[in-house]
Design an enzyme around this catalytic site. Sequence first.
Site, PDB file in Angstrom:
ATOM      1  N   GLY A  70      16.284  42.945  31.076  1.00  0.00           N
ATOM      2  CA  GLY A  70      16.006  43.036  30.092  1.00  0.00           C
ATOM      3  C   GLY A  70      17.599  43.531  30.213  1.00  0.00           C
ATOM      4  O   GLY A  70      18.207  44.367  28.858  1.00  0.00           O
TER       5      GLY A  70
ATOM      6  N   HIS B 296      44.144  42.663  34.100  1.00  0.00           N
ATOM      7  CA  HIS B 296      44.097  40.821  33.605  1.00  0.00           C
ATOM      8  C   HIS B 296      42.690  41.092  32.431  1.00  0.00           C
ATOM      9  O   HIS B 296      42.065  42.249  32.939  1.00  0.00           O
ATOM     10  CB  HIS B 296      43.852  39.642  34.142  1.00  0.00           C
ATOM     11  CG  HIS B 296      43.484  40.301  35.522  1.00  0.00           C
ATOM     12  ND1 HIS B 296      42.608  40.548  36.445  1.00  0.00           N
ATOM     13  CD2 HIS B 296      42.113  39.029  35.368  1.00  0.00           C
ATOM     14  CE1 HIS B 296      42.207  40.459  36.975  1.00  0.00           C
ATOM     15  NE2 HIS B 296      41.366  39.940  35.801  1.00  0.00           N
TER      16      HIS B 296
ATOM     17  N   HIS C 250      46.784  33.548  38.403  1.00  0.00           N
ATOM     18  CA  HIS C 250      45.027  33.202  39.009  1.00  0.00           C
ATOM     19  C   HIS C 250      44.290  32.701  38.125  1.00  0.00           C
ATOM     20  O   HIS C 250      45.047  32.357  37.128  1.00  0.00           O
ATOM     21  CB  HIS C 250      45.023  35.214  38.202  1.00  0.00           C
ATOM     22  CG  HIS C 250      43.652  35.552  38.518  1.00  0.00           C
ATOM     23  ND1 HIS C 250      42.954  35.240  39.684  1.00  0.00           N
ATOM     24  CD2 HIS C 250      42.646  36.152  37.688  1.00  0.00           C
ATOM     25  CE1 HIS C 250      41.638  35.550  39.446  1.00  0.00           C
ATOM     26  NE2 HIS C 250      41.749  35.962  38.117  1.00  0.00           N
TER      27      HIS C 250
ATOM     28  N   ASP D 239      42.514  42.376  46.924  1.00  0.00           N
ATOM     29  CA  ASP D 239      41.696  40.448  46.100  1.00  0.00           C
ATOM     30  C   ASP D 239      40.850  40.292  47.803  1.00  0.00           C
ATOM     31  O   ASP D 239      41.285  39.414  47.941  1.00  0.00           O
ATOM     32  CB  ASP D 239      42.420  39.452  45.083  1.00  0.00           C
ATOM     33  CG  ASP D 239      41.652  39.075  44.638  1.00  0.00           C
ATOM     34  OD1 ASP D 239      40.032  38.960  45.159  1.00  0.00           O
ATOM     35  OD2 ASP D 239      41.920  38.355  43.878  1.00  0.00           O
TER      36      ASP D 239
ATOM     37  N   HIS E 268      41.301  32.842  43.516  1.00  0.00           N
ATOM     38  CA  HIS E 268      40.922  33.910  44.104  1.00  0.00           C
ATOM     39  C   HIS E 268      42.198  33.353  45.443  1.00  0.00           C
ATOM     40  O   HIS E 268      42.124  31.969  46.097  1.00  0.00           O
ATOM     41  CB  HIS E 268      40.146  34.450  44.582  1.00  0.00           C
ATOM     42  CG  HIS E 268      39.541  35.085  43.338  1.00  0.00           C
ATOM     43  ND1 HIS E 268      39.808  36.723  42.979  1.00  0.00           N
ATOM     44  CD2 HIS E 268      39.088  34.653  41.845  1.00  0.00           C
ATOM     45  CE1 HIS E 268      38.890  36.934  41.920  1.00  0.00           C
ATOM     46  NE2 HIS E 268      38.597  35.507  41.038  1.00  0.00           N
TER      47      HIS E 268
END
Lengths: 561, 561
Positions: free
Chosen positions: A55, A80, A147, A201, A374
């Site tokens: 939920g 970003h 990206h 990243d 990525h």
Amino acid sequence: MNTTDTIDQPNGGALHVIPLGGVEEIGLNMTVFQYEDDIIIVDAGLMFPDEEMLGVDIVIPDFTYILENREKIRGIVLTHGHEDHVGALPYLLKEIDVPVFGTPLTLALVKEKLKEFEMTETTLISVKPRDIVTLGVFRVEFLRVTHSIVDGVGLGIQTPLGNIIHTGDFKIDPTPVDGELMDFHKFTEYGEKGTLLMMSDSTNAEKGGFTFSEKEVRRAFEDIFAKTHGRIIIATFASNIHRVQQAIDVAVQNNRKVIMCGRSMVSNAAIALELGYLKMPQGTWVKIEQLKDLRDDEVVIITTGSQGEPMSVLSRIAIDEHKQIKIKEGDTVILSAKVIPGNERSIGRIINHLMRRGADVKYEQVSDIHVSGHASKEELKLMMNLVKPKYFVPIHGEYRHLKYHYRLAEKSGIPKENLFILENGSVLEITDTGACVRDKVTAGRVFIDGRDSAGVEDIVLRDRRRLAHDGIVIILVGIEKSTKKMISGPEIISRGFVFEDASQDIINEVRNLMSAALENLDDSVIADVSLVQSKMRSTLKKYLRNTMERSPMIMPIIMEV
Amino acid sequence: MNTTDTIDQPNGGALHVIPLGGVEEIGLNMTVFQYEDDIIIVDAGLMFPDEEMLGVDIVIPDFTYILENREKIRGIVLTHGHEDHVGALPYLLKEIDVPVFGTPLTLALVKEKLKEFEMTETTLISVKPRDIVTLGVFRVEFLRVTHSIVDGVGLGIQTPLGNIIHTGDFKIDPTPVDGELMDFHKFTEYGEKGTLLMMSDSTNAEKGGFTFSEKEVRRAFEDIFAKTHGRIIIATFASNIHRVQQAIDVAVQNNRKVIMCGRSMVSNAAIALELGYLKMPQGTWVKIEQLKDLRDDEVVIITTGSQGEPMSVLSRIAIDEHKQIKIKEGDTVILSAKVIPGNERSIGRIINHLMRRGADVKYEQVSDIHVSGHASKEELKLMMNLVKPKYFVPIHGEYRHLKYHYRLAEKSGIPKENLFILENGSVLEITDTGACVRDKVTAGRVFIDGRDSAGVEDIVLRDRRRLAHDGIVIILVGIEKSTKKMISGPEIISRGFVFEDASQDIINEVRNLMSAALENLDDSVIADVSLVQSKMRSTLKKYLRNTMERSPMIMPIIMEV
């Protein structure tokens, strides 16, 4: 470790780096950089709930540490416009009033989002790559990266102790769709000068090699368009402007008109078009009402719904519930997006529906119609070589992604004692003499369900899981206050347990069992409602487990009148 | 189309092929073959519930058609021992008493399963490849195939109208671990004679090329073993005896002892060892109690839990809740199994936990430690070329898998009008003059929750989804029967909605709202309990949607005393 919300300052100045999200998950990206009384925040992302968060609409980071230190915050800096980097902003900006810095497209997406929340007062400050903003002791330089969304940046953060590189989300795309290369020059400049810390990243740190250029998708589109005479429907993320641009380019090349579908697709495309990030000849983008006037080979429909989201345009098309678009033999549907883990089954269902109605469906397993946004292993190592950080912190990943990235750093020659896998709330302290992880500030996940920004408590989620599993059985008994005699019931009501109309015998058995249990109680027990309830609960629990192997929530209600 | 449970017989004899499961899903495999008053059943599989089937333990096919025609059933024929082919047997055999035919390992696994259900009366008849059994007008020949379980067979079914090939689950493994090749000779013999109908495994019909041989996994194991000096833990499916055999072989080669963990792993290995399907030198398999006496480089632990099942051994090891096995730096864990769609997140969590505790984890994304047990495109076409069927029905798949397989058949030269994608319950009728799909018999899914073999009704699942999403709010009101006056309440109780201790203000607001709603009712309405309930429900529903954007189940309970 106990958590704390203030951090002692050692003598001589210390830099504190505190991820509040994004290092235990893909999502929730948010990092605090603090030097004495100055704080900057990088990103404020959300996460979509997994199947156990019943939920829950969205998940955001716990902001406690930020709220406890609100007077120190100099600004929020965005890398970003993806939801996992900006989606929690409205919730954060409800609590604190600080300027927000980002590139034009990022801010345009944020503005749209704030509008939904009826928040128009925020100070949004637009920057472009190589701009530098000063926020307290920090100087933040914006560095172009490539990206899966346009206008993404990494950050060069100059601090009194040295420079930090925060890569943002990136890949090293040698042929980006908009021609805007990653700012190799600046990244190497930081490397030359000596970088104190890099945070990078980790999403694809498990993947070998180089991630393909976004332009590879164009080739796949061209192949499909060349062979297709029917209508083409492309589903992708609304924020992937490059992908949309490529779909448009190939459409134009094939004399097809473009119809945009889905609220976020239309709004993002309009924003990107206005800001000049999306380019197309006049008359290319037509309204859906024109669909009926176009030949099949004159149409490309670009839509949302690539993850099988039940309310999306694509889902409605798939089950024949879209007003204007009905799938027919000859249609080609391209799912041009990654399958986000957890969505496999709903995407599979959509594909089945579309194919059953005659569409040819191109998806990741059978076609090269998606590339990741990525960096893979070789790019990650290249980034380390360019930036040459002293300390390294992998971010943007679950533990395993961080660990793989950590190993790459080790292989790249960064000494083990300078590598740190952090947890949300961990405080990495860097001083002149070294770096270490100390303290832990309050951090965690806040579950947003509906409009209540306080979040859903764990106990509520636990109850939902319980209810979801076996339903609820309510036993209703009326007792006369004065005499303590049972004057009505036991009545049995259930939901999600058995269908009462079809299972009267079970309900009757439960009622008899409860009657018997109540009759056997002596008067002193009857007098204590909670004792009676607990007796009823334990009796029924045992009975249902033994006879049916089920354990619904049992709720004895005793009404004294 | 209306469904029916008897099928008219045309003049001249007709063969009816009715899938009762397995052509709208991966799972539930079960097919009825009927010729006049003779029926044989091939397989009786289960399916594991997906995330929307809340609280459901397993799913089985609807047996209505079989039960309506029970006197015609001559036998049940099994292709292999996987759950999606034999898992519904106990439920079926509770209802009908017919002999069951299968190869030794298949039957041994079935026997084990029937024991759990305390069913020991079933007639299990062991067959070996190339055996033929006569069941009414049908003669069923068992044909060796290679698959991810040993002792798998396809079927050659001889009928008055011609021969049927049912491939079972297969791949064409040129170097099977046990050396038992697929029975090319027999399959081509059917092809030479002319096959009326082939039903073939569509699981990997989307995948190009050939599926790798199971032996390829051995190479990956050897690589890992050669580089590893710590303990090795291999998780795979308990039924994948070949995989277990290869793990054992490489263990022996590296002077490691083997410890089996997990109830089904131990029991399957014991069965396979006894029947001679698993081979190892005396003293290789040691008890877990010996673990503490062995050096790290002397141990391989083979366990269940490759899908991240929460109660499995591997899950317990991962979160440090296993009594004898504690993960430490230097351990290597190999997840040697396919990630079943829907399990990505739970498997991801397990990997994170294991790595956090110091283990090196090899999984599908980063290592070649799994091959599929199902044929890819080239093998599927090869099978068509060997068997040369007149009619073709793809089975074992969701619609998209069947459609891909259908296209392969088209490309292989089978005319379109001889290709049939069926649904569960579809009746394919084959006569001397042709084939067509007619009628539809009752078919569907029965949801088993606990011990109630009748299955959970749809309405119950709907309620569970509702409860799971926003919980339940109960409003309790006592009314005096004679006067129709409210004498107690409204009392508000909730579960899975808000945490009451922390949200007293919400509860109070709801109570006040309900009080007001009740006060405004006039006496004629109060007299009608259902009217009062519906008024309360609609008022609260609107209020919660507007203020909180939530819609819990609302249950007004009025007790008349």
